[in-house]
Design a protein around this motif. Sequence first.
Motif, PDB file in Angstrom:
ATOM      1  N   LEU A 154      61.102 -22.357  65.602  1.00 10.29           N
ATOM      2  CA  LEU A 154      61.132 -21.138  64.797  1.00 10.29           C
ATOM      3  C   LEU A 154      59.756 -20.491  64.705  1.00 10.29           C
ATOM      4  CD1 LEU A 154      63.555 -22.253  61.938  1.00 10.29           C
ATOM      5  CD2 LEU A 154      64.044 -20.693  63.831  1.00 10.29           C
ATOM      6  N   ALA A 155      58.702 -21.282  64.830  1.00  7.36           N
ATOM      7  CA  ALA A 155      57.351 -20.731  64.764  1.00  7.36           C
ATOM      8  C   ALA A 155      57.034 -19.817  65.938  1.00  7.36           C
ATOM      9  CB  ALA A 155      56.319 -21.867  64.706  1.00  7.36           C
TER      10      ALA A 155
ATOM     11  N   ASN B  66      68.847 -25.680  67.416  1.00 14.20           N
ATOM     12  CA  ASN B  66      67.590 -25.024  67.044  1.00 14.20           C
ATOM     13  C   ASN B  66      67.475 -23.655  67.711  1.00 14.20           C
ATOM     14  OD1 ASN B  66      66.847 -27.177  65.449  1.00 14.20           O
ATOM     15  ND2 ASN B  66      65.575 -28.142  67.020  1.00 14.20           N
TER      16      ASN B  66
ATOM     17  N   ASP C 166      62.305 -29.834  68.034  1.00 13.59           N
ATOM     18  CA  ASP C 166      61.473 -29.636  66.841  1.00 13.59           C
ATOM     19  C   ASP C 166      61.795 -28.260  66.268  1.00 13.59           C
ATOM     20  OD1 ASP C 166      59.431 -29.056  65.002  1.00 13.59           O
ATOM     21  OD2 ASP C 166      57.923 -30.164  66.139  1.00 13.59           O
ATOM     22  N   ARG C 167      62.629 -28.234  65.236  1.00 15.58           N
ATOM     23  CA  ARG C 167      63.114 -26.967  64.701  1.00 15.58           C
ATOM     24  C   ARG C 167      61.975 -26.091  64.182  1.00 15.58           C
ATOM     25  NH1 ARG C 167      64.781 -24.787  59.798  1.00 15.58           N
ATOM     26  NH2 ARG C 167      66.548 -23.311  59.945  1.00 15.58           N
ATOM     27  N   ASP C 168      61.056 -26.675  63.448  1.00 13.90           N
ATOM     28  CA  ASP C 168      59.961 -25.875  62.883  1.00 13.90           C
ATOM     29  C   ASP C 168      59.107 -25.266  63.986  1.00 13.90           C
ATOM     30  OD1 ASP C 168      60.806 -26.454  60.325  1.00 13.90           O
ATOM     31  OD2 ASP C 168      59.380 -28.105  60.035  1.00 13.90           O
ATOM     32  N   ALA C 169      58.816 -26.053  65.010  1.00 10.88           N
ATOM     33  CA  ALA C 169      58.012 -25.530  66.110  1.00 10.88           C
ATOM     34  C   ALA C 169      58.759 -24.442  66.865  1.00 10.88           C
ATOM     35  CB  ALA C 169      57.642 -26.666  67.059  1.00 10.88           C
TER      36      ALA C 169
ATOM     37  N   ASP D 239      69.728 -21.400  65.767  1.00 10.47           N
ATOM     38  CA  ASP D 239      69.057 -21.046  64.511  1.00 10.47           C
ATOM     39  C   ASP D 239      68.051 -19.923  64.743  1.00 10.47           C
ATOM     40  OD1 ASP D 239      70.111 -22.401  62.370  1.00 10.47           O
ATOM     41  OD2 ASP D 239      68.744 -24.106  62.506  1.00 10.47           O
ATOM     42  N   ALA D 240      67.270 -20.058  65.805  1.00  9.54           N
ATOM     43  CA  ALA D 240      66.259 -19.048  66.110  1.00  9.54           C
ATOM     44  C   ALA D 240      66.905 -17.708  66.426  1.00  9.54           C
ATOM     45  CB  ALA D 240      65.394 -19.509  67.281  1.00  9.54           C
TER      46      ALA D 240
END
Length: 300
Positions: free
Chosen positions: A59-60, A95, A54-57, A98-99
């Motif tokens: 990065l959060a 992911n 879960d990319r959004d989670a 990305d982070a």
Amino acid sequence: MKILVTGGLGMIGAHTARALADLGREVVVTGHRRTEVPSFLDGRVTVETLDVTDRDAFLALGARHDIGDIVHLAGTIPGEDPVGFFRTDTAGLLNALDAARAWGVRRFAVASSVGVYIGRSEIPWHEELALPTADLPHLIIAFKKAVEPLTTHSLAGSGVQPVVLRIGTIWGPVIDPESPFFPIPRYISAVLRGEEPKPLYADDGGDCCYAPDAGRAISLLMTTETLRHNTYNVSSGRPFTFREFADALRLDALPGRQGGPGEDPYLDITRLVEDTGFAPAFDVAAAVADYLAWRAENAR
């Protein structure tokens, strides 16, 4: 600044987190399917439940924690669908990369495998060896071999130092007691059940490292001020034989080698030692004694 260890409730991740905490670092570990926190981490790390796909989670996490380094150890065990396995673990890796770029971390360490050397006849295996094209025995090894260029190319020019961890055969507290990847946990589990384990051939063996040592090696690669390389073997640096395990448990081993004459490969850790000062704390006898003490109070 905190260090993020994905898969930090698994065997290697948990021991890495413990070693980092022992060095006084603030550690955030992620878990997904496995949520039980080993007793040696209880109260010492921050635990985040995270599906790394879960990319959004993912990065959060950066909004909740000031993360300066990432150790990416999260992974899955392949099922019937190889494409699904590759999709899941590749998504998690991308992911995490990305982070690393978004947060501007200093180092990004990622798990590779001793298996990437399969096909090389030189012993011991060292980091300067070119990785050959070879038939690989398991999907995990195939993925780990792909992880290396994916990571180094993704971080090129970003200012983030990649640290590829070619991790050897690791065993110890938190390992699956019936692990299909290394016979010693099953062997010891049979002993603990009061059963006679299936005998092992005395002269078989090769690479082996006790999990607390592996975790400490990775922690040093994350905290040493300067690393001269981007790829490091992580193991004990010496070959072992099954005779050593049988002797530690006061059991008999079958004579010789199952496959006939030859030599089992193991990892050279000269580069790790020179850059971090790492030295293993456990020989086979000490590792077996420590593991038996752990299993006396823990299921795995």
